[in-house]
Design a protein around this motif. Sequence first.
Motif, PDB file in Angstrom:
ATOM      1  N   ASP A 183      76.643  94.220  96.563  1.00 59.80           N
ATOM      2  CA  ASP A 183      77.780  94.519  95.697  1.00 59.80           C
ATOM      3  C   ASP A 183      77.290  95.145  94.389  1.00 59.80           C
ATOM      4  O   ASP A 183      77.473  94.570  93.319  1.00 59.80           O
ATOM      5  N   PRO A 219      77.871  88.108 100.532  1.00 60.99           N
ATOM      6  CA  PRO A 219      77.967  89.023  99.390  1.00 60.99           C
ATOM      7  C   PRO A 219      76.737  88.856  98.504  1.00 60.99           C
ATOM      8  O   PRO A 219      76.319  87.729  98.243  1.00 60.99           O
ATOM      9  N   ARG A 257      72.130  75.790  91.859  1.00 59.83           N
ATOM     10  CA  ARG A 257      71.674  77.162  92.029  1.00 59.83           C
ATOM     11  C   ARG A 257      70.173  77.178  91.765  1.00 59.83           C
ATOM     12  O   ARG A 257      69.725  76.692  90.737  1.00 59.83           O
ATOM     13  N   GLU A 260      70.702  88.932  93.621  1.00 62.05           N
ATOM     14  CA  GLU A 260      70.224  87.664  94.173  1.00 62.05           C
ATOM     15  C   GLU A 260      68.812  87.786  94.735  1.00 62.05           C
ATOM     16  O   GLU A 260      68.426  87.054  95.645  1.00 62.05           O
ATOM     17  N   SER A 263      74.860  81.893  87.625  1.00 64.41           N
ATOM     18  CA  SER A 263      76.213  82.109  88.126  1.00 64.41           C
ATOM     19  C   SER A 263      76.772  83.391  87.538  1.00 64.41           C
ATOM     20  O   SER A 263      76.542  83.700  86.378  1.00 64.41           O
ATOM     21  N   LYS A 264      77.528  84.118  88.344  1.00 63.06           N
ATOM     22  CA  LYS A 264      78.105  85.373  87.878  1.00 63.06           C
ATOM     23  C   LYS A 264      79.402  85.105  87.115  1.00 63.06           C
ATOM     24  O   LYS A 264      80.041  86.011  86.633  1.00 63.06           O
ATOM     25  N   ASP A 288      73.260  82.480  97.135  1.00 63.54           N
ATOM     26  CA  ASP A 288      72.405  81.747  96.192  1.00 63.54           C
ATOM     27  C   ASP A 288      71.924  80.396  96.701  1.00 63.54           C
ATOM     28  O   ASP A 288      71.319  79.632  95.958  1.00 63.54           O
TER      29      ASP A 288
HETATM   30  N1  UDP Z   1      78.836  87.949  94.010  1.00 63.13           N
HETATM   31  C1  UDP Z   1      79.134  89.254  94.361  1.00 63.13           C
HETATM   32  N2  UDP Z   1      79.719  90.074  93.426  1.00 63.13           N
HETATM   33  C2  UDP Z   1      80.016  89.656  92.168  1.00 63.13           C
HETATM   34  C3  UDP Z   1      79.743  88.304  91.822  1.00 63.13           C
HETATM   35  C4  UDP Z   1      79.160  87.471  92.775  1.00 63.13           C
HETATM   36  O1  UDP Z   1      78.880  89.672  95.485  1.00 63.13           O
HETATM   37  O2  UDP Z   1      80.504  90.445  91.377  1.00 63.13           O
HETATM   38  C5  UDP Z   1      78.201  87.057  95.013  1.00 63.13           C
HETATM   39  C6  UDP Z   1      76.930  86.387  94.553  1.00 63.13           C
HETATM   40  O3  UDP Z   1      75.785  87.194  94.809  1.00 63.13           O
HETATM   41  C7  UDP Z   1      76.900  85.127  95.398  1.00 63.13           C
HETATM   42  C8  UDP Z   1      78.384  84.792  95.490  1.00 63.13           C
HETATM   43  O4  UDP Z   1      79.094  86.012  95.260  1.00 63.13           O
HETATM   44  O5  UDP Z   1      76.408  85.367  96.691  1.00 63.13           O
HETATM   45  C9  UDP Z   1      78.829  83.706  94.521  1.00 63.13           C
HETATM   46  O6  UDP Z   1      78.453  84.042  93.197  1.00 63.13           O
HETATM   47  P1  UDP Z   1      77.962  82.916  92.178  1.00 63.13           P
HETATM   48  O7  UDP Z   1      76.919  82.061  92.809  1.00 63.13           O
HETATM   49  O8  UDP Z   1      77.606  83.608  90.917  1.00 63.13           O
HETATM   50  O9  UDP Z   1      79.285  82.088  91.962  1.00 63.13           O
HETATM   51  P2  UDP Z   1      79.389  80.501  91.749  1.00 63.13           P
HETATM   52  O10 UDP Z   1      78.520  79.815  92.769  1.00 63.13           O
HETATM   53  O11 UDP Z   1      78.957  80.255  90.364  1.00 63.13           O
HETATM   54  O12 UDP Z   1      80.849  80.269  92.007  1.00 63.13           O
END
Ligand code: UDP
Length: 309
Positions: free
Chosen positions: A46, A13, A202, A17, A207-208, A99
């Motif tokens: 996405d 996903p 990261r 990025e 982070s999203k 990421d």
């Molecule tokens: N992502 C996505 N849609 C969203 C939020 C996140 O496709 O609305 C993807 C993001 O690009 C990454 C993965 O989901 O590949 C995890 O996101 P992130 O690294 O922000 O989450 P964390 O590692 O903080 O849990």
Amino acid sequence: MDTPVPEISVVIPVYNEEPSLRELHERLTAVMGGLGRPYELVFVNDGSRDGSLALLKELRRGDPRVRVASLMRNFGQSPALYAGFSLARGRFLVMLDADLQVYPEDIPLLLEQLEAGADCVSGRRTGRRDPFFRRLFSRALNRYIAYETGVPLTDYGCPLKGFRREVVGHMLAFDHRCRYLPVDMTAVTTNIVEIPVRHAERKAGRSKYELADLVRTAVDLITNISVRPLRMIGLLGILLALGGFFMFLRVLYFRVVYGNQLGAESVIALFFLLCGVQLLSLGTLCEYVGRIYAETQKKPYFIIRGEEE
Ligand code: UDP
Ligand code: MG
């Protein structure tokens, strides 16, 4: 398509990025190429607002194993993964964040377990590089999910997972809107192996998920897998009623024996306490009502705009 039918699909996903994608593609190509088996890399854009899509298209032009699908808008990580699963053709499906917090180099470890007969393989992030409160939060949630599902994994949220195709087929067939991928996984099979994988900071982007998103996720998750919170309201009611009964006896005792009245402060405190409990109970109930509402709307979980030629 001129490439052979892939045996392994890696689904990624992608939401804003751009800075990681080139390195991700290079490292995935090195690892997957080393396996000597046909594979595909399914990137799901996405609704990114940066240059991710342009870069993905460029990667696709240089590598026919790269597939790029776009969703109509930003749906979220889990819907993006399900969208990718619906397009993937491999016998084994691997999911991975874009990421680079988990290592593409660990994919062969997942495949080993799948070949050995596991239905699912889930990573357990060792030396997890996330903020302290997030790790604490995860630990509590993991315990809860393990307890409710009876599948004793310690890192449900690990974004590096592998599946047999059939398992994902069943997960896609679920019809509910409010869902959590790792819980769906346990609803299909309990033949799940957890293996240690590496975890990194990261590298780029951010982070999203903000704190509010994490709380939202936790509430969603808890109300998703069980009605225990509803039962707890009932229990709380019984406890409070009992408490109230004994307090009443005490008030009566003070009045009869000492001719004493309880102070106004204690009445106000009690009032706040009861209001809080009532609203909390109502809020919990609303979570479930809201969930039913979302389900009745039958909005699609994801919508694929299309795949790049
Ligand atoms: N992502 C996505 N849609 C969203 C939020 C996140 O496709 O609305 C993807 C993001 O690009 C990454 C993965 O989901 O590949 C995890 O996101 P992130 O690294 O922000 O989450 P964390 O590692 O903080 O849990
Ligand atoms: Mg991440």
